[in-house]
Design a protein around this motif. Structure first.
Motif, PDB file in Angstrom:
ATOM      1  N   GLY A 171     -37.875  -4.675 -31.522  1.00 37.40           N
ATOM      2  CA  GLY A 171     -38.511  -3.623 -30.746  1.00 37.40           C
ATOM      3  C   GLY A 171     -37.975  -3.462 -29.334  1.00 37.40           C
ATOM      4  O   GLY A 171     -38.645  -2.876 -28.481  1.00 37.40           O
ATOM      5  N   THR A 172     -36.757  -3.920 -29.088  1.00 30.40           N
ATOM      6  CA  THR A 172     -36.163  -3.714 -27.767  1.00 30.40           C
ATOM      7  C   THR A 172     -34.646  -3.758 -27.886  1.00 30.40           C
ATOM      8  O   THR A 172     -34.106  -4.230 -28.884  1.00 30.40           O
ATOM      9  CB  THR A 172     -36.641  -4.760 -26.747  1.00 30.40           C
ATOM     10  OG1 THR A 172     -36.232  -4.356 -25.429  1.00 30.40           O
ATOM     11  CG2 THR A 172     -36.062  -6.133 -27.035  1.00 30.40           C
ATOM     12  N   ARG A 173     -33.984  -3.239 -26.863  1.00 30.46           N
ATOM     13  CA  ARG A 173     -32.526  -3.296 -26.838  1.00 30.46           C
ATOM     14  C   ARG A 173     -32.045  -3.344 -25.398  1.00 30.46           C
ATOM     15  O   ARG A 173     -32.814  -3.161 -24.452  1.00 30.46           O
ATOM     16  CB  ARG A 173     -31.927  -2.107 -27.566  1.00 30.46           C
ATOM     17  CG  ARG A 173     -32.335  -0.743 -27.037  1.00 30.46           C
ATOM     18  CD  ARG A 173     -31.626   0.361 -27.810  1.00 30.46           C
ATOM     19  NE  ARG A 173     -32.096   1.693 -27.447  1.00 30.46           N
ATOM     20  CZ  ARG A 173     -31.451   2.806 -27.739  1.00 30.46           C
ATOM     21  NH1 ARG A 173     -30.286   2.747 -28.364  1.00 30.46           N
ATOM     22  NH2 ARG A 173     -31.937   3.983 -27.404  1.00 30.46           N
ATOM     23  N   VAL A 174     -30.750  -3.557 -25.260  1.00 35.21           N
ATOM     24  CA  VAL A 174     -30.150  -3.665 -23.935  1.00 35.21           C
ATOM     25  C   VAL A 174     -30.195  -2.309 -23.243  1.00 35.21           C
ATOM     26  O   VAL A 174     -29.769  -1.289 -23.808  1.00 35.21           O
ATOM     27  CB  VAL A 174     -28.696  -4.158 -24.041  1.00 35.21           C
ATOM     28  CG1 VAL A 174     -28.004  -4.112 -22.686  1.00 35.21           C
ATOM     29  CG2 VAL A 174     -28.658  -5.573 -24.618  1.00 35.21           C
ATOM     30  N   ALA A 175     -30.710  -2.303 -22.015  1.00 36.96           N
ATOM     31  CA  ALA A 175     -30.666  -1.104 -21.182  1.00 36.96           C
ATOM     32  C   ALA A 175     -29.481  -1.165 -20.232  1.00 36.96           C
ATOM     33  O   ALA A 175     -28.822  -0.157 -19.965  1.00 36.96           O
ATOM     34  CB  ALA A 175     -31.970  -0.948 -20.402  1.00 36.96           C
ATOM     35  N   SER A 176     -29.206  -2.363 -19.703  1.00 38.28           N
ATOM     36  CA  SER A 176     -28.093  -2.551 -18.782  1.00 38.28           C
ATOM     37  C   SER A 176     -27.819  -4.045 -18.676  1.00 38.28           C
ATOM     38  O   SER A 176     -28.612  -4.872 -19.125  1.00 38.28           O
ATOM     39  CB  SER A 176     -28.421  -1.989 -17.395  1.00 38.28           C
ATOM     40  OG  SER A 176     -29.514  -2.700 -16.820  1.00 38.28           O
ATOM     41  N   PHE A 177     -26.678  -4.378 -18.090  1.00 36.26           N
ATOM     42  CA  PHE A 177     -26.385  -5.791 -17.835  1.00 36.26           C
ATOM     43  C   PHE A 177     -25.617  -5.916 -16.531  1.00 36.26           C
ATOM     44  O   PHE A 177     -24.998  -4.952 -16.049  1.00 36.26           O
ATOM     45  CB  PHE A 177     -25.599  -6.420 -18.992  1.00 36.26           C
ATOM     46  CG  PHE A 177     -24.208  -5.859 -19.178  1.00 36.26           C
ATOM     47  CD1 PHE A 177     -23.124  -6.343 -18.455  1.00 36.26           C
ATOM     48  CD2 PHE A 177     -23.982  -4.832 -20.096  1.00 36.26           C
ATOM     49  CE1 PHE A 177     -21.852  -5.820 -18.632  1.00 36.26           C
ATOM     50  CE2 PHE A 177     -22.712  -4.304 -20.284  1.00 36.26           C
ATOM     51  CZ  PHE A 177     -21.649  -4.808 -19.549  1.00 36.26           C
ATOM     52  N   GLN A 178     -25.675  -7.106 -15.976  1.00 33.75           N
ATOM     53  CA  GLN A 178     -24.973  -7.379 -14.726  1.00 33.75           C
ATOM     54  C   GLN A 178     -24.401  -8.783 -14.796  1.00 33.75           C
ATOM     55  O   GLN A 178     -25.122  -9.742 -15.120  1.00 33.75           O
ATOM     56  CB  GLN A 178     -25.924  -7.258 -13.535  1.00 33.75           C
ATOM     57  CG  GLN A 178     -25.250  -7.486 -12.190  1.00 33.75           C
ATOM     58  CD  GLN A 178     -26.198  -7.223 -11.031  1.00 33.75           C
ATOM     59  OE1 GLN A 178     -27.280  -6.684 -11.207  1.00 33.75           O
ATOM     60  NE2 GLN A 178     -25.787  -7.618  -9.826  1.00 33.75           N
TER      61      GLN A 178
END
Length: 404
Positions: A128-135
Protein backbone atom coordinates in the motif's frame (compact mmCIF):
# COMPACT_ATOMS: atom_id res chain seq x y z
CA UNK A 1 13.16 0.85 10.96
CA UNK A 2 16.56 0.82 9.24
CA UNK A 3 16.58 -1.79 6.49
CA UNK A 4 19.87 -2.44 4.79
CA UNK A 5 18.41 -2.50 1.27
CA UNK A 6 15.10 -1.02 0.10
CA UNK A 7 13.47 -2.67 -2.92
CA UNK A 8 10.86 -0.60 -4.76
CA UNK A 9 8.25 -2.86 -6.34
CA UNK A 10 6.78 -6.25 -5.49
CA UNK A 11 6.44 -7.75 -8.97
CA UNK A 12 8.51 -10.64 -10.30
CA UNK A 13 11.69 -8.55 -10.46
CA UNK A 14 11.27 -7.03 -7.00
CA UNK A 15 10.52 -10.33 -5.30
CA UNK A 16 13.37 -12.06 -7.13
CA UNK A 17 15.68 -9.27 -5.98
CA UNK A 18 14.47 -9.56 -2.38
CA UNK A 19 14.88 -13.32 -2.44
CA UNK A 20 18.38 -13.23 -3.90
CA UNK A 21 19.58 -10.62 -1.39
CA UNK A 22 17.92 -12.27 1.60
CA UNK A 23 19.50 -15.60 0.67
CA UNK A 24 22.84 -13.79 0.86
CA UNK A 25 22.02 -12.63 4.39
CA UNK A 26 21.01 -9.07 3.50
CA UNK A 27 18.16 -7.39 5.37
CA UNK A 28 15.59 -6.28 2.76
CA UNK A 29 12.34 -4.35 2.80
CA UNK A 30 10.04 -4.53 -0.26
CA UNK A 31 7.63 -1.68 -1.01
CA UNK A 32 4.59 -2.55 -3.11
CA UNK A 33 2.00 0.06 -4.07
CA UNK A 34 -0.88 -2.46 -4.25
CA UNK A 35 -2.66 -3.44 -1.05
CA UNK A 36 -2.35 -7.08 -2.10
CA UNK A 37 0.60 -8.59 -3.91
CA UNK A 38 -0.29 -9.90 -7.33
CA UNK A 39 0.83 -10.21 -10.92
CA UNK A 40 -1.25 -9.12 -13.87
CA UNK A 41 -0.93 -10.57 -17.33
CA UNK A 42 -1.08 -14.12 -18.50
CA UNK A 43 1.74 -16.42 -19.55
CA UNK A 44 5.49 -16.12 -19.91
CA UNK A 45 8.32 -18.18 -21.31
CA UNK A 46 11.45 -18.95 -19.30
CA UNK A 47 14.49 -20.07 -21.24
CA UNK A 48 17.13 -22.34 -19.67
CA UNK A 49 19.00 -19.25 -18.45
CA UNK A 50 16.11 -18.23 -16.19
CA UNK A 51 15.23 -21.78 -15.17
CA UNK A 52 18.88 -22.23 -14.14
CA UNK A 53 18.46 -19.40 -11.62
CA UNK A 54 15.18 -20.81 -10.30
CA UNK A 55 16.85 -24.20 -9.89
CA UNK A 56 19.68 -22.56 -7.96
CA UNK A 57 17.05 -21.07 -5.65
CA UNK A 58 15.46 -24.49 -5.08
CA UNK A 59 12.30 -24.04 -7.16
CA UNK A 60 12.42 -27.04 -9.51
CA UNK A 61 9.86 -29.17 -7.68
CA UNK A 62 7.50 -26.20 -7.41
CA UNK A 63 8.07 -25.35 -11.07
CA UNK A 64 7.29 -28.90 -12.15
CA UNK A 65 3.97 -28.59 -10.29
CA UNK A 66 2.74 -25.47 -12.13
CA UNK A 67 4.63 -25.04 -15.42
CA UNK A 68 4.66 -26.76 -18.79
CA UNK A 69 7.83 -27.86 -20.56
CA UNK A 70 7.26 -27.62 -24.33
CA UNK A 71 8.83 -30.16 -26.63
CA UNK A 72 9.49 -27.72 -29.48
CA UNK A 73 9.17 -24.25 -30.95
CA UNK A 74 7.34 -24.20 -34.28
CA UNK A 75 7.36 -21.14 -36.52
CA UNK A 76 4.53 -21.06 -39.07
CA UNK A 77 3.19 -18.74 -41.75
CA UNK A 78 0.06 -17.02 -40.42
CA UNK A 79 -1.63 -16.98 -43.82
CA UNK A 80 -0.53 -20.22 -45.47
CA UNK A 81 -0.07 -22.35 -42.30
CA UNK A 82 3.17 -23.89 -43.64
CA UNK A 83 6.03 -24.48 -41.22
CA UNK A 84 8.90 -22.02 -41.56
CA UNK A 85 11.20 -23.17 -38.77
CA UNK A 86 11.51 -25.68 -35.94
CA UNK A 87 13.59 -25.82 -32.74
CA UNK A 88 13.63 -28.85 -30.48
CA UNK A 89 13.13 -27.99 -26.82
CA UNK A 90 12.30 -30.52 -24.07
CA UNK A 91 15.10 -33.06 -23.68
CA UNK A 92 17.15 -31.30 -26.37
CA UNK A 93 17.14 -28.00 -24.46
CA UNK A 94 18.28 -29.90 -21.39
CA UNK A 95 21.07 -31.60 -23.36
CA UNK A 96 22.21 -28.42 -25.13
CA UNK A 97 21.98 -25.95 -22.28
CA UNK A 98 21.88 -28.01 -19.11
CA UNK A 99 18.42 -26.82 -18.09
CA UNK A 100 14.76 -26.91 -19.12
CA UNK A 101 12.70 -24.51 -21.24
CA UNK A 102 9.50 -23.71 -19.31
CA UNK A 103 6.23 -21.89 -19.95
CA UNK A 104 3.94 -20.83 -17.10
CA UNK A 105 1.38 -18.35 -15.89
CA UNK A 106 2.86 -15.13 -14.52
CA UNK A 107 0.78 -15.42 -11.36
CA UNK A 108 2.23 -18.87 -10.67
CA UNK A 109 5.82 -17.59 -10.86
CA UNK A 110 4.92 -14.56 -8.78
CA UNK A 111 3.30 -16.82 -6.18
CA UNK A 112 6.40 -19.02 -5.92
CA UNK A 113 8.63 -16.00 -5.37
CA UNK A 114 6.23 -14.36 -2.90
CA UNK A 115 5.96 -17.51 -0.79
CA UNK A 116 9.75 -17.87 -0.74
CA UNK A 117 10.29 -14.24 0.27
CA UNK A 118 7.68 -14.45 3.03
CA UNK A 119 9.59 -17.39 4.50
CA UNK A 120 12.82 -15.38 4.75
CA UNK A 121 13.37 -13.75 8.15
CA UNK A 122 15.63 -11.17 6.48
CA UNK A 123 12.81 -9.87 4.27
CA UNK A 124 9.95 -7.55 5.15
CA UNK A 125 7.05 -6.69 2.83
CA UNK A 126 5.18 -3.37 3.07
CA UNK A 127 2.00 -3.05 1.03
CA UNK A 128 0.00 0.00 0.00
CA UNK A 129 2.87 2.43 -0.55
CA UNK A 130 5.63 3.26 -2.98
CA UNK A 131 8.65 5.48 -3.39
CA UNK A 132 7.81 9.16 -3.80
CA UNK A 133 11.41 10.40 -3.80
CA UNK A 134 14.86 9.55 -2.52
CA UNK A 135 17.95 11.39 -1.41
CA UNK A 136 21.50 10.08 -1.18
CA UNK A 137 23.27 11.29 1.93
CA UNK A 138 26.74 9.99 2.59
CA UNK A 139 26.62 6.21 2.74
CA UNK A 140 22.83 6.04 3.08
CA UNK A 141 19.72 6.52 0.95
CA UNK A 142 16.72 8.24 2.50
CA UNK A 143 13.50 7.18 0.79
CA UNK A 144 10.30 9.17 1.08
CA UNK A 145 7.08 7.21 0.71
CA UNK A 146 3.66 8.18 -0.60
CA UNK A 147 2.37 7.84 2.94
CA UNK A 148 4.69 10.62 4.14
CA UNK A 149 6.92 8.20 6.02
CA UNK A 150 10.64 7.83 5.43
CA UNK A 151 12.94 4.83 5.33
CA UNK A 152 16.72 4.83 5.41
CA UNK A 153 18.81 2.12 3.81
CA UNK A 154 22.30 1.42 2.56
CA UNK A 155 20.95 0.99 -0.98
CA UNK A 156 17.79 1.41 -3.06
CA UNK A 157 16.94 -1.00 -5.88
CA UNK A 158 14.29 0.27 -8.29
CA UNK A 159 12.22 -2.72 -9.41
CA UNK A 160 9.16 -0.56 -10.03
CA UNK A 161 8.61 -1.42 -13.65
CA UNK A 162 8.15 0.41 -16.91
CA UNK A 163 6.95 3.66 -15.32
CA UNK A 164 9.58 3.57 -12.57
CA UNK A 165 9.67 6.49 -10.17
CA UNK A 166 13.16 5.50 -9.05
CA UNK A 167 14.40 5.68 -12.64
CA UNK A 168 12.69 9.02 -13.25
CA UNK A 169 14.62 10.61 -10.39
CA UNK A 170 17.90 8.73 -10.92
CA UNK A 171 18.22 9.35 -14.66
CA UNK A 172 15.77 12.20 -15.25
CA UNK A 173 14.96 10.83 -18.69
CA UNK A 174 11.83 10.85 -20.81
CA UNK A 175 8.89 8.48 -20.32
CA UNK A 176 8.90 5.12 -22.15
CA UNK A 177 8.18 5.26 -25.87
CA UNK A 178 5.17 3.75 -27.57
CA UNK A 179 6.27 1.01 -29.96
CA UNK A 180 3.27 1.22 -32.27
CA UNK A 181 2.47 -2.41 -31.44
CA UNK A 182 -0.63 -3.64 -29.60
CA UNK A 183 -0.65 -6.95 -27.73
CA UNK A 184 -3.89 -8.89 -27.31
CA UNK A 185 -3.55 -11.49 -24.56
CA UNK A 186 -5.85 -14.29 -23.55
CA UNK A 187 -6.11 -17.77 -22.04
CA UNK A 188 -8.15 -20.72 -23.26
CA UNK A 189 -8.67 -24.16 -21.72
CA UNK A 190 -6.83 -26.82 -23.67
CA UNK A 191 -9.89 -29.08 -23.64
CA UNK A 192 -11.81 -26.42 -25.57
CA UNK A 193 -9.39 -26.59 -28.51
CA UNK A 194 -9.01 -29.01 -31.43
CA UNK A 195 -6.32 -31.62 -30.77
CA UNK A 196 -3.65 -30.06 -33.06
CA UNK A 197 -3.83 -26.80 -31.10
CA UNK A 198 -3.36 -28.57 -27.75
CA UNK A 199 0.13 -29.81 -28.61
CA UNK A 200 2.88 -29.31 -26.03
CA UNK A 201 4.76 -26.82 -28.18
CA UNK A 202 5.36 -23.10 -28.53
CA UNK A 203 3.85 -21.99 -31.84
CA UNK A 204 4.72 -18.65 -33.44
CA UNK A 205 2.63 -17.55 -36.42
CA UNK A 206 4.28 -14.84 -38.54
CA UNK A 207 2.41 -12.54 -40.91
CA UNK A 208 2.78 -9.09 -42.45
CA UNK A 209 2.65 -6.51 -39.64
CA UNK A 210 1.60 -9.12 -37.07
CA UNK A 211 2.46 -12.30 -35.22
CA UNK A 212 0.69 -14.64 -32.81
CA UNK A 213 2.32 -16.88 -30.19
CA UNK A 214 0.64 -19.58 -28.12
CA UNK A 215 1.97 -22.12 -25.64
CA UNK A 216 0.80 -24.28 -22.73
CA UNK A 217 0.73 -23.13 -19.11
CA UNK A 218 -0.50 -24.72 -15.85
CA UNK A 219 0.93 -28.14 -16.76
CA UNK A 220 -0.76 -27.94 -20.15
CA UNK A 221 -4.31 -27.45 -18.86
CA UNK A 222 -4.47 -23.95 -20.36
CA UNK A 223 -3.04 -22.33 -23.48
CA UNK A 224 -1.73 -18.77 -23.35
CA UNK A 225 -2.29 -16.75 -26.53
CA UNK A 226 -0.62 -13.45 -27.45
CA UNK A 227 -1.41 -11.67 -30.70
CA UNK A 228 0.69 -8.62 -31.58
CA UNK A 229 -0.44 -6.27 -34.34
CA UNK A 230 0.80 -2.91 -35.53
CA UNK A 231 -1.35 0.05 -34.62
CA UNK A 232 -2.03 2.54 -31.88
CA UNK A 233 -4.81 3.37 -29.48
CA UNK A 234 -6.96 6.35 -30.26
CA UNK A 235 -5.80 9.42 -28.29
CA UNK A 236 -7.04 9.05 -24.75
CA UNK A 237 -8.20 5.49 -25.39
CA UNK A 238 -8.37 3.08 -22.46
CA UNK A 239 -7.56 -0.49 -23.57
CA UNK A 240 -9.08 -1.91 -20.39
CA UNK A 241 -12.38 -0.10 -20.82
CA UNK A 242 -13.35 -1.85 -24.04
CA UNK A 243 -15.45 -4.99 -24.34
CA UNK A 244 -14.24 -8.43 -25.33
CA UNK A 245 -16.37 -8.21 -28.46
CA UNK A 246 -14.62 -4.99 -29.52
CA UNK A 247 -11.20 -6.51 -28.90
CA UNK A 248 -12.07 -9.69 -30.79
CA UNK A 249 -13.50 -7.75 -33.75
CA UNK A 250 -10.45 -5.48 -33.96
CA UNK A 251 -8.08 -8.43 -33.71
CA UNK A 252 -9.85 -10.41 -36.44
CA UNK A 253 -9.70 -7.36 -38.68
CA UNK A 254 -5.98 -6.91 -38.01
CA UNK A 255 -5.21 -10.58 -38.71
CA UNK A 256 -6.73 -10.33 -42.17
CA UNK A 257 -6.64 -13.51 -44.28
CA UNK A 258 -5.13 -15.72 -41.58
CA UNK A 259 -5.31 -19.49 -42.00
CA UNK A 260 -8.15 -21.50 -40.50
CA UNK A 261 -6.07 -23.11 -37.75
CA UNK A 262 -4.90 -19.77 -36.43
CA UNK A 263 -8.37 -18.25 -36.61
CA UNK A 264 -9.76 -21.24 -34.70
CA UNK A 265 -7.31 -20.53 -31.89
CA UNK A 266 -8.21 -16.84 -31.81
CA UNK A 267 -11.94 -17.59 -31.87
CA UNK A 268 -11.63 -19.97 -28.91
CA UNK A 269 -10.24 -17.34 -26.52
CA UNK A 270 -13.13 -16.30 -24.24
CA UNK A 271 -11.66 -12.95 -23.11
CA UNK A 272 -8.98 -10.63 -24.47
CA UNK A 273 -7.03 -7.93 -22.70
CA UNK A 274 -5.29 -5.27 -24.77
CA UNK A 275 -1.88 -3.81 -23.90
CA UNK A 276 -0.17 -1.05 -25.87
CA UNK A 277 3.51 -2.03 -25.84
CA UNK A 278 6.18 0.41 -24.70
CA UNK A 279 9.94 0.16 -24.45
CA UNK A 280 13.09 2.24 -24.19
CA UNK A 281 16.24 2.49 -26.24
CA UNK A 282 18.82 -0.15 -25.26
CA UNK A 283 21.03 0.66 -22.31
CA UNK A 284 24.00 2.82 -23.29
CA UNK A 285 26.24 2.15 -20.32
CA UNK A 286 26.52 0.90 -16.77
CA UNK A 287 25.54 4.36 -15.50
CA UNK A 288 21.99 3.73 -16.72
CA UNK A 289 21.65 0.70 -14.44
CA UNK A 290 23.35 1.97 -11.26
CA UNK A 291 24.69 5.18 -9.79
CA UNK A 292 26.11 5.25 -6.28
CA UNK A 293 23.86 3.33 -3.86
CA UNK A 294 20.87 3.32 -6.25
CA UNK A 295 20.31 0.68 -8.97
CA UNK A 296 17.60 -0.29 -11.44
CA UNK A 297 16.49 -3.86 -12.15
CA UNK A 298 14.22 -5.46 -14.73
CA UNK A 299 11.79 -3.25 -16.64
CA UNK A 300 12.80 -0.19 -14.63
CA UNK A 301 16.26 -0.50 -16.19
CA UNK A 302 15.75 -2.21 -19.55
CA UNK A 303 12.15 -2.62 -20.69
CA UNK A 304 12.05 -4.65 -23.86
CA UNK A 305 9.64 -5.79 -26.52
CA UNK A 306 8.49 -9.37 -25.89
CA UNK A 307 9.92 -10.77 -29.13
CA UNK A 308 12.74 -12.78 -27.56
CA UNK A 309 10.62 -13.87 -24.56
CA UNK A 310 13.26 -12.64 -22.12
CA UNK A 311 11.71 -9.79 -20.13
CA UNK A 312 11.09 -11.81 -16.95
CA UNK A 313 14.29 -13.78 -17.48
CA UNK A 314 16.48 -10.66 -17.56
CA UNK A 315 14.90 -9.42 -14.32
CA UNK A 316 15.56 -12.81 -12.72
CA UNK A 317 19.15 -12.77 -13.99
CA UNK A 318 19.61 -9.24 -12.62
CA UNK A 319 18.40 -10.40 -9.21
CA UNK A 320 20.63 -13.48 -9.20
CA UNK A 321 23.66 -11.36 -10.04
CA UNK A 322 22.96 -9.03 -7.12
CA UNK A 323 22.63 -12.02 -4.83
CA UNK A 324 25.91 -13.51 -6.01
CA UNK A 325 27.75 -10.24 -5.38
CA UNK A 326 26.14 -9.80 -1.97
CA UNK A 327 27.38 -13.20 -0.81
CA UNK A 328 30.82 -11.64 -0.34
CA UNK A 329 30.70 -10.06 3.15
CA UNK A 330 33.26 -7.38 2.28
CA UNK A 331 31.18 -6.29 -0.71
CA UNK A 332 28.20 -5.53 1.54
CA UNK A 333 30.20 -2.83 3.30
CA UNK A 334 30.40 -0.88 0.02
CA UNK A 335 27.02 -0.83 -1.72
CA UNK A 336 28.06 1.73 -4.36
CA UNK A 337 30.94 -0.57 -5.30
CA UNK A 338 28.71 -3.64 -5.28
CA UNK A 339 26.08 -1.97 -7.46
CA UNK A 340 28.75 -0.69 -9.84
CA UNK A 341 29.96 -4.29 -10.30
CA UNK A 342 26.34 -5.36 -10.80
CA UNK A 343 25.84 -2.77 -13.53
CA UNK A 344 29.13 -3.62 -15.26
CA UNK A 345 28.13 -7.28 -15.35
CA UNK A 346 24.58 -6.75 -16.57
CA UNK A 347 24.22 -3.73 -18.83
CA UNK A 348 25.72 -5.06 -22.08
CA UNK A 349 23.82 -8.35 -21.91
CA UNK A 350 20.59 -6.53 -21.14
CA UNK A 351 21.22 -4.07 -23.98
CA UNK A 352 21.88 -6.92 -26.41
CA UNK A 353 18.58 -8.59 -25.48
CA UNK A 354 16.79 -5.25 -25.90
CA UNK A 355 18.34 -4.79 -29.36
CA UNK A 356 17.52 -8.30 -30.57
CA UNK A 357 13.99 -8.09 -29.18
CA UNK A 358 13.39 -4.92 -31.17
CA UNK A 359 14.95 -6.38 -34.31
CA UNK A 360 12.85 -9.55 -33.97
CA UNK A 361 9.69 -7.45 -34.09
CA UNK A 362 10.76 -6.14 -37.52
CA UNK A 363 11.65 -9.64 -38.72
CA UNK A 364 8.46 -11.25 -37.37
CA UNK A 365 6.27 -8.63 -39.07
CA UNK A 366 8.24 -8.48 -42.31
CA UNK A 367 6.75 -7.96 -45.74
CA UNK A 368 8.19 -8.20 -49.24
CA UNK A 369 11.85 -9.04 -49.72
CA UNK A 370 12.63 -9.14 -46.00
CA UNK A 371 9.85 -11.66 -45.44
CA UNK A 372 11.17 -13.83 -48.28
CA UNK A 373 14.72 -13.65 -46.88
CA UNK A 374 13.49 -14.52 -43.37
CA UNK A 375 11.61 -17.59 -44.57
CA UNK A 376 14.54 -18.69 -46.71
CA UNK A 377 17.00 -18.32 -43.83
CA UNK A 378 14.84 -20.39 -41.48
CA UNK A 379 14.55 -23.08 -44.09
CA UNK A 380 18.30 -23.21 -44.75
CA UNK A 381 19.71 -22.69 -41.25
CA UNK A 382 17.03 -24.44 -39.21
CA UNK A 383 17.83 -24.78 -35.52
CA UNK A 384 21.10 -22.87 -35.84
CA UNK A 385 19.06 -19.72 -36.48
CA UNK A 386 16.50 -20.26 -33.71
CA UNK A 387 18.74 -21.46 -30.89
CA UNK A 388 20.46 -18.82 -28.74
CA UNK A 389 23.40 -20.52 -27.03
CA UNK A 390 24.93 -17.24 -25.86
CA UNK A 391 21.64 -16.43 -24.13
CA UNK A 392 20.45 -19.79 -22.82
CA UNK A 393 23.81 -20.73 -21.32
CA UNK A 394 23.65 -17.70 -19.00
CA UNK A 395 23.54 -15.89 -16.72
CA UNK A 396 27.22 -14.93 -16.70
CA UNK A 397 29.11 -14.86 -13.44
CA UNK A 398 29.34 -11.32 -12.04
CA UNK A 399 32.45 -9.22 -12.24
CA UNK A 400 34.35 -8.88 -8.97
CA UNK A 401 33.71 -5.85 -6.82
CA UNK A 402 36.59 -3.42 -7.26
CA UNK A 403 35.64 -1.02 -4.47
CA UNK A 404 36.68 2.61 -4.16
Amino acid sequence: MNPQVIVAGGGIGGLACALALSRAGVQVVVLEQAEAFGEVGAGLQLGPNAVRVLADWGFMDALQACAAFPEALRVRDAHQARQLGHLRLGAMALARHGQHYATLHRADLHGLLLDAVQRRPEAQLIRGTRVASFQVSGSAVQVGLDTGEHLVGAALIGCDGLWSRVRAQLLGDLPPRATGHLAYRGLVRAVDLPAPLRANVVTAWLGPRLHVVHYPVKQGDWINVVAVVEGALAPGGDPHGWTHEAHATDLRRALGPACGELMAMVAAVPEWTLWPLHDRAPLRGAHEQAQGPVALLGDAAHPMRPYLAQGAAMAIEDAWTLGQLAQVPAARSDWPGLLAAFARTRWQRNARVQQISQRNGTVFHARGALRWARDRAMGLLGERLLDNTWLYDGPPEPEPVTGH
